[in-house]
Design an enzyme around this catalytic site. Structure first.
Site, PDB file in Angstrom:
ATOM      1  N   LYS A  47       0.851  -1.199   0.000  1.00 14.03           N
ATOM      2  CA  LYS A  47       0.000   0.000   0.000  1.00 14.03           C
ATOM      3  C   LYS A  47       0.886   1.248   0.000  1.00 14.03           C
ATOM      4  O   LYS A  47       1.606   1.510   0.953  1.00 14.03           O
ATOM      5  CB  LYS A  47      -0.900   0.035   1.231  1.00 14.03           C
ATOM      6  CG  LYS A  47      -1.911   1.211   1.186  1.00 14.03           C
ATOM      7  CD  LYS A  47      -2.546   1.488   2.528  1.00 14.03           C
ATOM      8  CE  LYS A  47      -1.736   2.444   3.360  1.00 14.03           C
ATOM      9  NZ  LYS A  47      -1.692   3.837   2.815  1.00 14.03           N
ATOM     10  N   GLU A 101      11.046   0.735   9.715  1.00 21.76           N
ATOM     11  CA  GLU A 101      11.988   1.821   9.421  1.00 21.76           C
ATOM     12  C   GLU A 101      11.245   3.108   9.729  1.00 21.76           C
ATOM     13  O   GLU A 101      10.345   3.509   9.000  1.00 21.76           O
ATOM     14  CB  GLU A 101      12.444   1.752   7.965  1.00 21.76           C
ATOM     15  CG  GLU A 101      13.704   2.555   7.691  1.00 21.76           C
ATOM     16  CD  GLU A 101      13.418   3.952   7.201  1.00 21.76           C
ATOM     17  OE1 GLU A 101      13.480   4.877   8.043  1.00 21.76           O
ATOM     18  OE2 GLU A 101      13.129   4.122   6.011  1.00 21.76           O
ATOM     19  N   CYS A 114      13.582  10.905   6.423  1.00 20.02           N
ATOM     20  CA  CYS A 114      13.698  10.340   7.766  1.00 20.02           C
ATOM     21  C   CYS A 114      15.109  10.450   8.312  1.00 20.02           C
ATOM     22  O   CYS A 114      15.310  10.547   9.527  1.00 20.02           O
ATOM     23  CB  CYS A 114      13.231   8.884   7.774  1.00 20.02           C
ATOM     24  SG  CYS A 114      14.065   7.850   6.547  1.00 20.02           S
ATOM     25  N   GLU A 118      10.984  15.137  15.487  1.00 20.25           N
ATOM     26  CA  GLU A 118      11.237  15.115  14.057  1.00 20.25           C
ATOM     27  C   GLU A 118      10.318  16.122  13.378  1.00 20.25           C
ATOM     28  O   GLU A 118       9.094  15.990  13.400  1.00 20.25           O
ATOM     29  CB  GLU A 118      10.989  13.708  13.497  1.00 20.25           C
ATOM     30  CG  GLU A 118      11.338  13.565  12.039  1.00 20.25           C
ATOM     31  CD  GLU A 118      11.113  12.157  11.517  1.00 20.25           C
ATOM     32  OE1 GLU A 118      11.867  11.730  10.637  1.00 20.25           O
ATOM     33  OE2 GLU A 118      10.185  11.486  11.998  1.00 20.25           O
TER      34      GLU A 118
END
Length: 836
Positions: A193, A267, A301, A398
């Site tokens: 997906k 991840e 990331c 983040e």
């Protein structure tokens, strides 16, 4: 004349260099800007339940895309399951040809893919064209090679089965290749997906897979939002979940899969340090920062979002950064002269701006260049924030946008401390002309990837993945292939075999575990002179006192209670209680300490205190200590076999000890032989793939081979430099008294191995929930496996479990070797440039 030319050079502006999007527009129009799912080799209709995907640079609706519901997910999984036997029946060469064909078609359609990616995502066409597409093709080429070599390079391993994959919106094309290529190479079938913000490139790749004749059902592409992803995660017939995305969603997935046997790789997010020492080439470091934080608008990331600069050169570097930021061009992503494109969606745009405001409110200074901005679209100026506190929100969270936060340090040790002052551990950069300093710092930073004098370099041969809350598992390289493989014996031979426990001992008295005696102690336990003693209900009375049976020894006052082993010392249980341990014949063997949360905390603290030193101990030094353990086990063979025989009988006891000695020798041998490797990526770099210890490992040991099982789990962990908190079989826990005497006489530093006896269900939960434990191994029943997975969610520690399946501890093919060593290590890839 020359003066005029120089003046014109400095005064001229960049003209637009737009990429032609007409072919992509034709493709969209040919599909009536409407797309369904690709299931079982065919396309579905869109239906009523659909969403729009937009160009973030203009707000234009690109297409309407179907949203998969639970029924669609089920059809895709069933198609993948039906295709699995045929796909696995192909030879490695046959699967390699399909992957090679995918790589060739990606290159054939490279311009269309790049333009479509830029339209849907908002990233610069230069990045899509020059970085993403070549890496996509590289991954399919590279994994075609692994498919060809599968049986030779991974003997005894097979694909896990049906794989569910969920990829993010920041690198839709690249994440598709990172996930699909190794899964197919390993012989799995896939349900993938893409993110709802960026589904179009995955749809085009599905068309390409159809063009090459990939067997139907091998690859299924379904679209949707978080609910669709949840349906994939929760589907009972999926064998593995591979997820790339936020840490928050990673926790949700860990929880959702905890009570299943699904293999999981995550991840997740990052807050990567970009460390600049005062001897660094500052101009190169600035260019590295441009790639590190403003590449893909900072929506990366592993973005180098935390600048750590040595104090002496801080202002000089800040001036250079500001000057370079003034030259960055923000605008239409299809313009080949543009550096920074559009933010992917309004939600992300608003979040970035909110975090910038929070940083200013917390005392940071915000600086943005005076650059021309487009009149419409989701564009943000590149941002530098100085005067940032290490504990501030923008230094810890983040941001996932074009925002660089800067802090200073004085010494290399302080740089490492600041770099590791985060819950994440995905990537890092170290800039220094002193290779000794660079490699020393790179080895100490807790990150899965470290670039030296470089940033954001990737290759299919070099693994990528994080430590700590950046997830676990690797993408790319040989280690990435293992994420989609399992030992054949685990899947084929033992899948249906539950754990077989030891025969139930005959208890002289039975009690209610939940009952409490008058003095407040658990039923069956009481405090006598600070020690717990069992009053056996049907024991004989001697001089009007109960005669306590200790392995046939009569007489009150003979203390056969072993203690916990924490920090290299015997320690009484914090609870003050012990519990009875019976042999097979029902005779009371002795008493074991009833461990508590405090005992686990003490053991974890002892393990953490010595973890760094033990990990730095030379591999040969660790090997020597293991050999000493074998020597001492042999010297006490008769005594330990006699003790163990009370639980498993004399025949198994002798075999367990002899196999245990052999297992110690094996891991002593492995100490300096299970080593890293050096990759040669297609650039002037070498990549050092270093196998590092994970840290503090909690171990729940099995009942069925109480000595050999414990040794089989503890030994690979400590051989690779980890420290251990082990919970022995609670039914045979008095054996620990013999073990800690072996450890004491083998020069093993205190705290490397800690043994805490008690109820595994309680102690395992405490270990799993402890934020200073880095991994938990559970080799008990299915309930224990689920328990430690659920408990691991807090810091997303690694979990390795037998999933409640039987392991033959006497078979080295199952209970020893590389499979165990891989779980005892994590790979750090350090990229080092060479040449002038």
């Amino acid at each position: 004349m020359s003066s005029s030319i120089v003046e014109k050079f400095y005064s001229m502006e960049y003209g637009p260099a737009p990429e032609d999007a007409s072919e992509v527009v034709k493709w969209l129009d040919a599909h009536k800007r409407s797309f369904g799912h690709y299931i079982d080799g065919a396309w579905t209709g869109v239906g009523k339940n659909a969403f729009e995907t937009k160009n973030p640079a203009t707000g234009e609706v690109l297409a309407k895309v179907a949203t998969a519901d639970a029924a669609d997910v089920d059809r895709a999984v069933k198609a993948a399951r039906a295709a699995l036997p045929g796909w696995q029946a192909l030879t490695g060469h046959q699967r390699a040809r399909y992957l090679y064909a995918l790589a060739r078609q990606v290159l054939k359609h490279s311009r269309k893919l790049a333009v479509l990616e830029t339209l849907d995502n908002g990233k610069s066409i230069r990045e899509s064209r020059d970085i993403d597409i070549p890496l996509v093709a590289r991954h399919f080429y590279h994994h075609a090679g692994w498919a060809q070599l599968l049986e030779e390079e991974f003997p005894g391993y097979v694909g896990v089965g049906v794989v569910g994959q969920i990829i993010p919106w920041n690198f839709p094309l690249l994440m598709f290749a990172w996930k699909v290529a190794p899964a197919l190479a390993a012989g799995n079938t896939v349900v993938i997906k893409p993110a709802e913000f960026t589904p179009l490139s995955a749809i085009l790749l599905a068309e390409i897979a159809d063009e090459i004749g990939l067997p139907k059902g091998v690859l299924n592409v379904i679209n949707g939002d978080g609910k669709t992803g949840a349906a994939i995660v929760e589907h009972a017939d999926i064998d593995k979940i591979a997820f790339t995305g936020s840490t928050e969603v990673g926790r949700i997935i860990r929880k959702a899969t905890a009570k299943t046997t699904k293999k999981l790789s995550l991840e997740l997010g990052g807050k990567s340090p970009f460390i600049v020492f005062d001897d660094a080439d500052l101009d190169s470091a600035v260019e590295g920062l441009v790639d590190g934080i403003w590449f893909n608008q900072g929506q990366v990331c592993c973005a180098g979002s935390r600048l750590l600069v040595q104090e002496r050169i801080a202002e000089k570097l800040y001036d250079k950064i500001r000057a370079r930021m003034e030259t960055l061009r923000v605008g239409s992503p299809l313009d080949k002269a543009i550096d920074i494109g559009a933010i992917v969606d309004q939600v992300q745009y608003d979040r970035i701006k909110s975090l910038i405001q929070t940083g200013v409110a917390e005392g940071a200074t915000c600086w943005q260049p005076d650059v021309t901005m487009p009149e419409k679209g989701l564009f943000l100026k590149p941002t530098l924030m100085t005067g940032v506190s290490p504990a501030s929100t923008v230094a810890q969270e983040e941001i996932f946008g074009p925002v660089l936060v800067a802090m200073t340090f004085r010494t290399p040790a302080e740089a490492v401390e600041l770099a590791n002052n985060t819950t994440y551990g995905l990537a890092a950069c170290v800039w220094s002309e002193n290779i000794n300093v660079a490699l020393d710092v790179a080895a100490q930073v807790k990150a899965g990837v470290v670039w030296v004098n470089a940033t954001n370099l990737f290759d299919a041969a070099c693994g990528f993945g994080g430590y700590r809350e950046s997830g676990y598992g690797r993408e790319g390289g040989k280690e990435g292939m293992y994420e989609y493989l399992e030992p054949r014996w685990l899947l084929d031979e033992l899948k249906a075999k539950p754990v077989v426990a030891l025969p139930e001992p005959v208890h002289p008295a039975s009690g209610n575990d939940d009952a409490v005696a008058e003095d407040g102690s658990p039923d069956g336990l009481s405090k006598v002179d600070g020690q717990a003693a069992l009053y056996v209900a049907d024991s004989e009375m001697v001089d009007d006192e109960p005669n306590i049976l200790y392995s046939g020894v009569t007489g009150f006052g003979i203390d056969r209670t072993v203690k916990q082993y924490i920090g290299g010392k015997q320690a009484r249980p914090d609870s003050g209680y012990s519990y009875p341990v019976y042999g097979l014949n029902g005779v009371l063997v002795g008493e074991a300490p009833l461990g508590s949360r405090k005992d686990i905390r003490n053991a974890v603290e002892a393990a953490r205190n010595v973890a760094a030193k033990w990990a730095r101990t030379a591999a040969h030094g660790r090997a020597q200590i293991l050999y000493f353990m074998a020597e001492n086990l042999v010297q006490r063979r008769a005594e330990i076999v006699a003790k163990l025989a009370e639980f498993v009988g004399p025949e198994q006891a002798a075999i367990e000890l002899d196999y245990g000695v052999e297992r110690i020798f094996s891991y002593a041998a492995w100490c300096d032989k299970f080593e890293g490797s050096v990759h040669n990526p297609p650039m002037r770099m070498v990549t050092l793939a270093m196998k590092e210890a994970i840290g503090v490992v909690g171990v729940l040991c099995p009942d069925d081979a109480p000595l050999l099982g414990l040794l089989s789990l503890v030994l690979p962990a400590i051989a690779m430099g980890n420290t251990v908190v082990a919970v022995p079989s609670e039914r045979c826990a008095t054996l620990m008294g013999e073990l800690y005497q072996v450890l004491d006489t083998s020069d093993l530093p205190g705290g490397v191995v800690n043994i805490v006896a008690g109820k595994a269900s309680e102690l395992g939960k405490t270990l799993a929930e402890h934020d200073d434990v880095d991994a938990v191994w559970s080799f008990r029943d299915e309930a224990a496996s689920a328990m430690v997975k659920l408990g691991s969610i807090g810091n997303l520690k690694q979990v390795w479990s037998n999933e409640g399946r039987q392991v033959d501890w006497f078979d080295p093919a199952q209970a020893e070797g590389r499979h165990f060593l891989r779980h005892a290590t994590q790979i750090k890839n350090i990229w080092v440039p060479y040449g002038e």
